[in-house]
Scaffold this active site. Sequence first.
Site, PDB file in Angstrom:
ATOM      1  N   LYS A  29      26.830  -6.003  -1.419  1.00  0.00           N
ATOM      2  CA  LYS A  29      28.293  -6.058  -1.516  1.00  0.00           C
ATOM      3  C   LYS A  29      28.978  -5.436  -0.303  1.00  0.00           C
ATOM      4  CE  LYS A  29      27.849  -5.431  -6.531  1.00  0.00           C
ATOM      5  NZ  LYS A  29      28.175  -4.549  -7.679  1.00  0.00           N
ATOM      6  N   ARG A  48       0.818  -1.216   0.000  1.00  0.00           N
ATOM      7  CA  ARG A  48       0.000   0.000   0.000  1.00  0.00           C
ATOM      8  C   ARG A  48       0.848   1.262   0.000  1.00  0.00           C
ATOM      9  NH1 ARG A  48      -1.484  -3.886   2.162  1.00  0.00           N
ATOM     10  NH2 ARG A  48       0.014  -3.484   3.821  1.00  0.00           N
ATOM     11  N   THR A  49       1.808   1.364   0.919  1.00  0.00           N
ATOM     12  CA  THR A  49       2.604   2.591   1.001  1.00  0.00           C
ATOM     13  C   THR A  49       3.447   2.767  -0.253  1.00  0.00           C
ATOM     14  OG1 THR A  49       2.676   2.397   3.411  1.00  0.00           O
ATOM     15  CG2 THR A  49       4.260   3.884   2.390  1.00  0.00           C
TER      16      THR A  49
END
Length: 329
Positions: free
Chosen positions: A103, A73-74
């Site tokens: 990395k 949703r966000t």
Amino acid sequence: MNQVITHPPGSLELISGDFKGKDILSLDQFSAADLYRVFALAREMKELVLASQPSQLLAGQLVALLFYEPSSRTFGSFAAAVKRLGGQTLDIQNPEVVSSVWKGESFEDTISVFGAYTQAIVLRHPLPGAAQRAAEVANVPVINAGDGNNEHPTQTLLDLFTIYEQFGRLDHLKGLLAGDPLNSRTLHSLIRGLALFEGNTVYLLSPEALRLTREDLLALRSRGIEIVEIHSEREIPTDCHFWYWTRIQKERLSSLDEYQQLAAASFQVTPALLAERANREMILMDPLPRVGTIDPAVDSDERAVYLRSQIRNGLYTRMALLALILGKA
């Protein structure tokens, strides 16, 4: 025991009516007047969307969506908000797996890199205080899209806007906040927001183990909002203006066993509970996802706004906020 982040005085830049170029990290940056400005613009954005009117307000603007924690949703709401206004997004989900973080790149370096590419960064992170750390190194505005169990300020903007649209005010309201007060960043931010207005009272309903820490309870009460802890559905006042139900934050707990024990002791909205303790004028809210919080049989009730106006208001308020911090409104 988890604790809500309390920002030392002066550690956050207040908005004070000027959003342009500012980080959005906490509800503590907002005044009531700042909220009303967002809401006025959100109403304009709502009209634009409902009329299917194209906008180029953010044309040429690129916003990084940097999500270290899963979201639908966000993430989707911010992506839609940028694109509705003619901007573009640089979408990075799970950067610890798909980027140079894997990395060994430091969090600060990652923020600096994406700040060099874009005009703003929207950050979701599992650690409390991560948004503040990002803002300290970024050369573009950072929007906190949720940092651990700390805050979720843009969720509170849409929640307050939903309440404001329903009742025409944000003062002298009575609300029930249920679920996980200890770990729910949406509850932490909502209490902060409601404390900006006079005469508000909230009732906290949760299992014993998920109550606010005593330190946080006292700190939030010191803001002028009345907070009452209750222990059963029978104690829910029948004259609440809104109910705000949150899930138990499984990802913040130490084990699956602990989660299952707390889930068994948690509370759920059912048609029977609405009939017994709710009134006809109140609204029922949930920041979602809905995990054991509300019986789907309640969805058809006209007071249930979580899949209607509440979720839509996330788009309108985020459109407004982005336009303001990028200096386009």
